[in-house]
Design an enzyme around this catalytic site. Structure first.
Site, PDB file in Angstrom:
ATOM      1  N   ILE D  34      36.302  34.241  43.293  1.00  0.00           N
ATOM      2  CA  ILE D  34      37.556  33.370  43.018  1.00  0.00           C
ATOM      3  C   ILE D  34      37.439  32.107  43.834  1.00  0.00           C
ATOM      4  O   ILE D  34      38.210  31.205  43.670  1.00  0.00           O
ATOM      5  CB  ILE D  34      38.737  34.264  42.981  1.00  0.00           C
ATOM      6  CG1 ILE D  34      39.979  33.672  42.180  1.00  0.00           C
ATOM      7  CG2 ILE D  34      38.961  34.545  44.537  1.00  0.00           C
ATOM      8  CD1 ILE D  34      39.960  33.704  40.950  1.00  0.00           C
ATOM      9  N   ASP D  51      37.378  33.595  37.624  1.00  0.00           N
ATOM     10  CA  ASP D  51      38.233  34.653  37.773  1.00  0.00           C
ATOM     11  C   ASP D  51      38.060  35.928  36.770  1.00  0.00           C
ATOM     12  O   ASP D  51      37.733  35.819  35.646  1.00  0.00           O
ATOM     13  CB  ASP D  51      39.690  33.983  37.042  1.00  0.00           C
ATOM     14  CG  ASP D  51      40.689  34.788  37.271  1.00  0.00           C
ATOM     15  OD1 ASP D  51      40.685  36.182  37.362  1.00  0.00           O
ATOM     16  OD2 ASP D  51      41.880  34.447  37.035  1.00  0.00           O
ATOM     17  N   LEU D  52      37.726  37.016  37.588  1.00  0.00           N
ATOM     18  CA  LEU D  52      37.332  38.284  36.708  1.00  0.00           C
ATOM     19  C   LEU D  52      38.186  38.639  35.792  1.00  0.00           C
ATOM     20  O   LEU D  52      37.779  39.494  34.866  1.00  0.00           O
ATOM     21  CB  LEU D  52      36.806  39.402  37.637  1.00  0.00           C
ATOM     22  CG  LEU D  52      35.660  39.097  38.734  1.00  0.00           C
ATOM     23  CD1 LEU D  52      35.525  40.186  39.664  1.00  0.00           C
ATOM     24  CD2 LEU D  52      34.402  38.859  37.875  1.00  0.00           C
ATOM     25  N   GLY D  72      33.356  42.590  42.985  1.00  0.00           N
ATOM     26  CA  GLY D  72      34.723  41.533  43.151  1.00  0.00           C
ATOM     27  C   GLY D  72      35.861  42.431  42.691  1.00  0.00           C
ATOM     28  O   GLY D  72      36.075  42.854  41.471  1.00  0.00           O
ATOM     29  N   TYR D 136      44.935  51.275  44.523  1.00  0.00           N
ATOM     30  CA  TYR D 136      43.333  50.760  44.594  1.00  0.00           C
ATOM     31  C   TYR D 136      42.306  51.904  44.396  1.00  0.00           C
ATOM     32  O   TYR D 136      41.584  51.591  43.595  1.00  0.00           O
ATOM     33  CB  TYR D 136      43.296  50.578  46.215  1.00  0.00           C
ATOM     34  CG  TYR D 136      42.006  50.145  46.553  1.00  0.00           C
ATOM     35  CD1 TYR D 136      41.288  48.932  46.269  1.00  0.00           C
ATOM     36  CD2 TYR D 136      41.251  50.995  47.251  1.00  0.00           C
ATOM     37  CE1 TYR D 136      40.013  48.659  46.675  1.00  0.00           C
ATOM     38  CE2 TYR D 136      39.940  50.645  47.776  1.00  0.00           C
ATOM     39  CZ  TYR D 136      39.266  49.675  47.354  1.00  0.00           C
ATOM     40  OH  TYR D 136      38.000  49.120  47.843  1.00  0.00           O
ATOM     41  N   ARG D 174      37.562  58.586  62.422  1.00  0.00           N
ATOM     42  CA  ARG D 174      37.295  58.918  61.162  1.00  0.00           C
ATOM     43  C   ARG D 174      35.838  58.476  60.784  1.00  0.00           C
ATOM     44  O   ARG D 174      35.100  58.912  59.936  1.00  0.00           O
ATOM     45  CB  ARG D 174      38.320  58.300  59.959  1.00  0.00           C
ATOM     46  CG  ARG D 174      38.000  58.688  58.882  1.00  0.00           C
ATOM     47  CD  ARG D 174      39.065  58.337  57.966  1.00  0.00           C
ATOM     48  NE  ARG D 174      38.911  58.292  56.720  1.00  0.00           N
ATOM     49  CZ  ARG D 174      38.596  57.138  56.027  1.00  0.00           C
ATOM     50  NH1 ARG D 174      38.664  55.883  56.561  1.00  0.00           N
ATOM     51  NH2 ARG D 174      38.278  57.227  54.597  1.00  0.00           N
TER      52      ARG D 174
END
Lengths: 278, 278, 278, 278, 278, 278
Positions: D34, D51-52, D72, D136, D174
């Protein structure tokens, strides 16, 4: 660095291997056993005689500990009453004292003999059901289930290390698969202590042998990565070893000689009888 | 050291690789095949011509053997009647003679083609069901089941090695995953012979390739640890290889070209047609 | 309604149970066996003598068939050479003729003896590995693998029904778990024929017994739902049955007496010897 | 050598690591993001802003591509509407454009957060069910299922790489288990591109850490073999790390801080807060 | 018909349910408990007071028995020392006496509390690992492992019945899934006695409830087929039951209230507090 | 009795079946759909028009609800943009509004098409990986993963019912296995509502058909026990059904016609074309 670690069974063979490395991991190491004393104390090591079957005595040594490394027990098949006191009641006192003193974790010397009757051609992982081969193994099953209970109900973590054949070097054909070197024992105990969280975990105590007969992947988050391999001893051992018998549980089960030793009699003596000279 | 080993298929490509190493593992090696003779006998090696489809002839060569390494069979897809005689009847005679002569163990050249129709994206272990891709693979299934029967009912041990692509070097894109080097073949046969007890065991015959598509852990107690890796050949091969087709069983199944070759026709010829020059 | 069904083994015990129901499912039923003739032909039934070990003879009876119900084989443990001809070569000819004549599906009388050496305390499903108990069981393994091959490579469907103990009524303690009633046999064969698509499928041939020792869920899409239960015979049988021996494979393995019968000798005779009077 | 590769997310941190290695694997590399531009183009690299979430724009950059490496997306937990546009719609456009342009394969940056709520003591493999820890992670689940659909229905291959903690070096306790080094990221992407056929495959994006908590064996046919090990950083990290809490999902779940971050808020910020200085 | 059966725990609630049915299955029933006497002896029933923690006393009652039905133990969570004597030592004496007297089989009242910390949304079968919820459950784990040992090493058979909620009728919402009716208890014990061979077997003691939360298929060879269903009590119970809390182990774990009761305190009292009036 | 239930999709076919039974389970039933109104309101039922892709509108109808039964979505394969708005965004709004209003549980009409590309010969249970057959199925996968997330992170319970073929009666050969009767639909929704705690659970929505192709045991704690069986319709359907093709995904995959319908086009139309008259 931990403040205080307690090591039970400090006068035993494996306890002796662990005292120095443990002393380096904490400010204060308290070692304990039924014996009067142990030799060669590290500067930050204190020895406290205690009978593990007495909750009072265990409570005393555990005060203020961050972790306990529990190796104290009869290390061989023995009559039921002896196993009951030392290995069953002795496990209860350790976890109970750990709980009362808010000890974070018990690092426990469990044993292959908790599952020794599984056939060696079954490549078992740490979820295989308990299948003890002796009273000795039965007590290990008990302690593992106790550890599970104290984690689920009381938040005490445990790492149950199912030690196979921990010797300076492998001395019989079975040990080519089952050997745990002293170096790898130390690596495993170190990982069990240093891993930030473990909950209730079971791990196989075995070196990186070519012939390793168990699957350790479920405990891989502990970061125990063995470095020794019994195969370097194969020529010496195989040249002297008696032939095996595919119909004999001794030769076909994970527990080896313990799979055939009469309940209550010494399996270690039977293992020694199978050992080759060096 | 074993007294006597018998190797069938001694005039074949893989048999030729094994003769010397086997000669070093025993006092007397008897090699056999349908051919008149083989060249370059080791000092303790005797060659005996035999037709494996004749129980009498197999009985004669097996007399007094401790173990038989059974590689004798048609090594390619072939018409049913040929496979029936050489690979099915020929397997029966070997295990039956082994039983009658009290041979301890059959170390058997099974093949990936016993399970060749499984998709390559399935990371199968040695318990995946039989799924042959050819009459050739079907005969391997038969011999494995025969081996299971002779162990369960008669106590004859067997190690069924499912050999993938055993070549001097890998020569096509599929072999980057499936290659078994000659060195690793020898290591695997050696482990299968030396392991003190095996019962009935299946092991994948494949090197330590980066792209290895099968799980060999269930046979880990044998102590077979491969040392070669086809990946060193990847640049040469990939530069020349034709693109693969994700809709084509040849490219998506463990059996490779055998997954599409018409039953009864040569799969080896098809593999060669896919090979890149060197 | 199907145009033509072929039934092999029509003169056998189970073949006799199936002839009438099959005749009602198609316009033309061709029954075949090695015997000269069978009695009581249905109006749309034709009997054709054939030796299943001859591809030519099998080709003749299969011409134009939609499906073949393959029950023709030696129904007992027998010497290897007999099993080889009747049950192994005889399976090849049936699937090969089915392929050449574009027969849609083979409905096959496989047997528990393909997996008879598994312990009865293992609640196996249809993915348990082959573990035959006899040459007879070994030939069943072979035919199942052949069926898998002809589906994967040639699109011939197969339903392999692993029949347990198909009798008019159960007559020994083992059969309380393993009985397949004649009614349920017919239900299973009907489902195997009527299910629109089956690919390669294995199903346990057992009634809805209280003591059923296997898991049939993977074949549930076939719609085979048994209705009989051996338990109604339990009082009669248990009153007369000899005690079992938990150390005896005959009593602990799925194969029952076949698990201990010497290879090549009659297992059916041994089962009869265990039967109680009625 | 491939003709044309498209890399999405080229202006991102991981995209930046991949641009050079990808440029060496094809005649023409088209990078897109982007952002207005990216610096240091390789000679055969073209940058195209896109822009995906716009199928038209994605169609334009994908024209003629052999493969697309899709990195992306928003790389952190974010409000639902943002994730919806960038990570869900943005995934649809990539696979749809790939299909329309007959692109062979999508190599996709999936994430551990697709399964982040599984406990770390469960050694999961790539078949563990989706169990996202954030929007996400939920979008990663969506894209994997989309990839499965486009393979099954439209023949577009996909390799979904579930990247754990890809950083130059591990910076918290972690990450001793979850680190993916830049070198191993490149190795994994290279394998995902070069493997001749992949169908729909999922692989864990993690280095060869001593403490690796997941089982990557099902994707072994890809030939991804990591070479780095976070353990070399253990002394530095453990000396500074805060103690963990065995009752805290953050410390007990695969997703780490994402397992406790409120939905829609930055998990990366929380990870940074846990990092030790270097 | 068996010659002699011994029932321990005969004065307990479940023991009382079993005395009559057991009396009908053998020539001589010996019932025992710590109480002075039990009422309403069957004609062939003898009562013998015994303390199970005394091997001598147990030896006396077991003399000449074919089978022992072992229900004698503290039936609730209790302080460790009490559980140790009654439930752990008391299990040892039963199996040891059984072995010495050549008793064929121990039919044992194990409990769901051996695995009570597993979440209820996990549909566990009898291979799920031990995960006790109390000292009471821990002692059940011990006895099961002891039973496994005595089978593998000494040939004493055992059926471990993991009894859920055995009441005259279900009285709380949890029991709609976990109820074992008295009729089904008798059916299960009968099957455990009559099955010709069992080796070491575990079976869930639960009725045919609509909401049954465990998988009993692995023990199906026993022929235990429950006939009662708690669902008939659902309207009465659900109308009165307090709402459950999905974050509370009491409501989410198989062990129910035992999953939250403090170690050593009565779980039965807590269950009663949850019960609805009738 | 619950205070308030919300039913989305109330104007749809299945919504219409559920309105009356739901009205009887609560004091207030709010039904909603995109339509202007629905006929035949129950006395305690209120209809509220709402567009599920608008969080505001969903928030309004959900206020004060105890549970939401979510059936509102496009019920067929459709173009991506339509599925995105109605089925993906529309799922987000429902779970988000449920969370904000402290709704205890979402009972969700998921679908077999979330896993429709699995072959029918695989007897899958509810842990089989997502394998959607359409955009429609992909949106079901999304909603299930969303439900998992809202349970793990926010404590909102969900029961995802993977409905197969819910029709008044089965009308094609596939439906003999996949039929869900209206009565069983009501039984399943009732169980999903009344079960005291569910966490995140998946259950197959299918009747007790003889040919049921999936394993529902993992959800058995819900107490859903179907009572109808499509087999009563078999004669009518099989007499008219066209033959199936074992090479056709439509006939071999769980998704049926959806397994072959082009993405974005109506699968319901294709199913209707396969239906037989009645």
């Amino acid at each position: 660095m931990l403040n205080k670690i307690v090591l039970t069974g400090a006068a035993g063979k494996l306890g002796g291997v662990l005292r120095k490395p443990l002393a380096e991991m904490c400010r204060e190491l308290v070692t304990t056993d039924i014996a009067d004393s142990v030799a060669d104390l590290s500067p930050n090591e204190t020895y406290a005689q205690a009978d593990l079957s007495s909750l009072d005595q265990v409570m005393r040594v555990m005060d203020g500990a961050d972790m306990v490394v529990h190796f104290g027990a009869i290390g061989d098949e023995a009559p039921w009453d002896d196993i009951l006191q030392s290995n069953i009641v002795g496990a209860y006192t350790v976890w109970e004292a750990a709980y009362r003193h808010k000890v974070r974790r018990v690092v426990y010397a469990s044993s292959i003999h908790a599952v020794g009757m599984h056939p060696k051609t079954d490549f078992i992982d740490t979820t295989a059901r308990h299948r003890p081969d002796t009273y000795y193994g039965l007590a290990k099953c008990f302690a593992e289930d106790l550890a599970s209970l104290y984690w689920d109900k009381r938040g005490v973590e445990s790492v149950c290390m199912r030690i196979y054949s921990c010797e300076e070097k492998p001395n019989n054909a079975r040990a080519l698969g089952t050997w745990l070197s002293h170096g790898d024992l130390i690596r495993m105990v170190t990982a069990a202590i240093e891993t930030p969280t473990t909950g209730f975990t079971v791990v196989w105590g075995v070196s990186d042998n070519d012939r390793v007969p168990v699957d350790n992947s479920r405990a891989s988050f502990l970061g125990y990565r063995p470095q020794d391999n019994a195969e370097t001893h194969a020529p010496r051992i195989l040249a002297q070893a008696a032939p095996m018998d595919p119909q004999n549980p001794e030769d076909m089960c994970h527990g080896g000689p313990f799979a055939v030793v009469p309940l209550g009699e010494s399996g270690v003596a039977m293992i020694k009888a199978r050992s080759v000279g060096s």
